[in-house]
Scaffold this motif. Structure first.
Motif, short mmCIF file in Angstrom:
data_model
loop_
_atom_site.label_atom_id
_atom_site.label_comp_id
_atom_site.label_asym_id
_atom_site.label_seq_id
_atom_site.Cartn_x
_atom_site.Cartn_y
_atom_site.Cartn_z
N THR A 47 0.83 -1.21 0.00
CA THR A 47 0.00 0.00 0.00
C THR A 47 0.86 1.26 0.00
OG1 THR A 47 -1.77 -1.14 1.18
CG2 THR A 47 -1.79 1.27 1.24
N GLY A 48 1.96 1.22 0.75
CA GLY A 48 2.86 2.37 0.78
C GLY A 48 3.45 2.66 -0.58
N PHE A 49 3.93 1.62 -1.26
CA PHE A 49 4.48 1.80 -2.61
C PHE A 49 3.41 2.36 -3.54
CE2 PHE A 49 8.00 -1.68 -2.38
CZ PHE A 49 8.76 -0.83 -1.59
N ALA A 50 2.22 1.77 -3.49
CA ALA A 50 1.15 2.20 -4.39
C ALA A 50 0.77 3.66 -4.14
CB ALA A 50 -0.08 1.30 -4.21
N THR A 51 0.76 4.07 -2.88
CA THR A 51 0.42 5.45 -2.55
C THR A 51 1.47 6.42 -3.10
OG1 THR A 51 -0.73 4.75 -0.54
CG2 THR A 51 -0.04 7.06 -0.66
N ILE A 52 2.73 6.08 -2.89
CA ILE A 52 3.82 6.94 -3.38
C ILE A 52 3.79 7.04 -4.90
CG2 ILE A 52 6.34 7.10 -3.61
CD1 ILE A 52 6.48 5.69 -0.83
N ILE A 53 3.63 5.90 -5.55
CA ILE A 53 3.64 5.87 -7.02
C ILE A 53 2.41 6.58 -7.58
CG2 ILE A 53 3.54 4.35 -9.03
CD1 ILE A 53 5.01 2.24 -7.20
N GLY A 54 1.26 6.30 -7.00
CA GLY A 54 0.01 6.86 -7.53
C GLY A 54 -0.10 8.37 -7.39
N ALA A 55 0.71 8.96 -6.51
CA ALA A 55 0.67 10.41 -6.32
C ALA A 55 1.41 11.17 -7.42
CB ALA A 55 1.26 10.77 -4.95
N GLN A 56 2.11 10.44 -8.28
CA GLN A 56 2.89 11.09 -9.34
C GLN A 56 2.06 11.24 -10.61
OE1 GLN A 56 6.06 12.17 -8.44
NE2 GLN A 56 5.20 11.45 -6.49
N PRO A 57 2.07 12.41 -11.23
CA PRO A 57 1.25 12.62 -12.42
C PRO A 57 1.67 11.79 -13.63
CG PRO A 57 2.70 14.50 -12.03
CD PRO A 57 2.78 13.64 -10.82
N ASP A 58 2.93 11.35 -13.65
CA ASP A 58 3.41 10.58 -14.81
C ASP A 58 3.41 9.08 -14.55
OD1 ASP A 58 5.46 10.89 -12.92
OD2 ASP A 58 7.01 10.57 -14.44
N LEU A 59 2.88 8.66 -13.38
CA LEU A 59 2.83 7.25 -13.05
C LEU A 59 1.40 6.86 -12.68
CD1 LEU A 59 5.97 6.98 -10.70
CD2 LEU A 59 5.90 6.64 -13.17
N ALA A 60 1.02 5.63 -12.98
CA ALA A 60 -0.31 5.16 -12.63
C ALA A 60 -0.24 3.72 -12.13
CB ALA A 60 -1.24 5.23 -13.85
N VAL A 61 -0.78 3.46 -10.94
CA VAL A 61 -0.82 2.11 -10.40
C VAL A 61 -2.03 1.41 -11.01
CG1 VAL A 61 -1.05 0.69 -8.34
CG2 VAL A 61 0.28 2.81 -8.25
N VAL A 62 -1.78 0.38 -11.80
CA VAL A 62 -2.87 -0.31 -12.48
C VAL A 62 -3.32 -1.56 -11.72
CG1 VAL A 62 -2.24 0.56 -14.74
CG2 VAL A 62 -1.25 -1.60 -13.95
N GLY A 63 -2.54 -1.96 -10.71
CA GLY A 63 -2.93 -3.12 -9.94
C GLY A 63 -1.98 -3.39 -8.79
N GLU A 64 -2.46 -4.17 -7.82
CA GLU A 64 -1.66 -4.60 -6.69
C GLU A 64 -1.92 -6.09 -6.45
OE1 GLU A 64 -2.12 -2.26 -3.10
OE2 GLU A 64 -2.97 -0.60 -4.26
N CYS A 65 -0.89 -6.79 -5.96
CA CYS A 65 -1.08 -8.20 -5.67
C CYS A 65 -0.08 -8.66 -4.62
CB CYS A 65 -0.95 -9.05 -6.94
SG CYS A 65 0.61 -8.82 -7.83
N GLY A 66 -0.31 -9.87 -4.07
CA GLY A 66 0.49 -10.33 -2.95
C GLY A 66 1.34 -11.55 -3.21
N ASN A 67 1.37 -12.04 -4.46
CA ASN A 67 2.27 -13.15 -4.78
C ASN A 67 2.60 -13.14 -6.26
OD1 ASN A 67 0.47 -15.14 -6.30
ND2 ASN A 67 -0.71 -14.88 -4.41
N GLY A 68 3.62 -13.91 -6.63
CA GLY A 68 4.10 -13.89 -8.00
C GLY A 68 3.10 -14.43 -9.00
N ARG A 69 2.30 -15.43 -8.62
CA ARG A 69 1.31 -15.96 -9.54
C ARG A 69 0.29 -14.91 -9.91
NH1 ARG A 69 1.34 -18.50 -13.45
NH2 ARG A 69 2.58 -20.07 -12.37
N GLU A 70 -0.17 -14.15 -8.91
CA GLU A 70 -1.10 -13.07 -9.19
C GLU A 70 -0.45 -12.01 -10.08
OE1 GLU A 70 -2.21 -11.62 -5.36
OE2 GLU A 70 -3.81 -13.11 -5.09
N ALA A 71 0.85 -11.75 -9.86
CA ALA A 71 1.56 -10.76 -10.68
C ALA A 71 1.58 -11.17 -12.14
CB ALA A 71 2.99 -10.57 -10.17
N VAL A 72 1.87 -12.44 -12.40
CA VAL A 72 1.90 -12.93 -13.78
C VAL A 72 0.52 -12.84 -14.41
CG1 VAL A 72 2.30 -14.97 -15.23
CG2 VAL A 72 3.87 -14.44 -13.35
N ASP A 73 -0.51 -13.26 -13.67
CA ASP A 73 -1.88 -13.22 -14.19
C ASP A 73 -2.33 -11.79 -14.46
OD1 ASP A 73 -1.93 -15.95 -13.99
OD2 ASP A 73 -3.05 -16.00 -12.10
N LEU A 74 -2.09 -10.89 -13.49
CA LEU A 74 -2.51 -9.51 -13.66
C LEU A 74 -1.74 -8.82 -14.78
CD1 LEU A 74 -2.96 -8.17 -10.00
CD2 LEU A 74 -4.73 -8.53 -11.73
#
Length: 219
Positions: A18-45
């Motif tokens: 959540t901390g990473f997503a908050t920091i990243i999402g506050a930047q106008p040139d960056l957009a958080v498109v998703g979050e996940c808690g394991n590598g399998r979810e990362a590959v799928d997302l």
């Protein structure tokens, strides 16, 4: 306007994620498109959301960050994604393996937010990111346990100066630091780096560091 850099955050610790997503999402040139808690979810997302960069933890359940990185960024990946590994000092071996798996860079989890943002922008732009202050400690400490690769850099015709530059890259020096050490311009350093990557058929500086240790050029 240029489209924002699409970022997927993967970490099994909710507070860090959540901390990473908050920091990243506050930047106008960056957009958080998703979050996940394991590598399998990362590959799928990643397959569905097509992020430009995945901020990846290493130790996670179901599928760890190394295996996920190999699927997302390794040779043969269906839709290659740039991966920025975030880790801690006690994960030397895991980080080395993640870089071999295809990660474009790494940062420490306690790095200032500005370094995280810089890292995302750097690898999204096609460059590799090595944290100079930890490169030798992180990769070098594990180097004694790396099985040497067959052949040496000289087998592919690197010049004396190119070998010198490769050693300095493996020591974690930036282009500016290499230029100062060798008393040449940064543009000249960039030319040497480009030649090295081309001759060795490497993707970026991260792979150059791994190569230098595996061939015994740096010990």
């Amino acid at each position: 306007m240029t489209a924002p850099i699409r970022v997927l955050v993967c970490d099994d610790q909710a507070l860090i994620r959540t901390g990473f997503a908050t920091i990243i999402g506050a930047q106008p040139d960056l957009a958080v498109v998703g979050e996940c808690g394991n590598g399998r979810e990362a590959v799928d997302l990643a397959g569905r959301l097509r992020p430009d960069v995945v901020v990846m933890d290493v130790r996670m359940p179901v599928l760890d960050g190394i295996a996920a990185t190999r699927l997302l960024a390794g040779v043969g990946a269906a839709h290659p994604v740039k991966v920025l590994v975030v880790t801690t000092f006690n994960l030397d071996e895991y980080v080395y393996e993640a870089l071999r798996a295809g990660a474009s860079g790494f940062l420490l989890k306690d790095a200032p937010p500005a370094q995280l943002l810089h890292g995302i922008r750097t690898i999204a732009g096609g460059a590799a990111l090595l944290a100079p202050e930890v490169t030798r400690q992180l990769v070098g400490r594990y180097a004694a346990r790396i099985r040497p690769a067959e052949g040496t850099p000289n087998d592919v015709g690197l010049t004396r100066r190119e070998l010198e530059v490769l050693r300095l890259i493996a020591d974690g020096l930036s282009n500016g630091e290499i230029a100062a050490r060798l008393v040449i311009s940064q543009e000249t350093v960039k030319t040497y780096v480009s030649r090295i990557l081309t001759k060795l058929d490497l993707r970026d500086r991260v792979q150059a560091v791994v190569y230098a240790y595996r061939t015994g050029l740096v010990t």
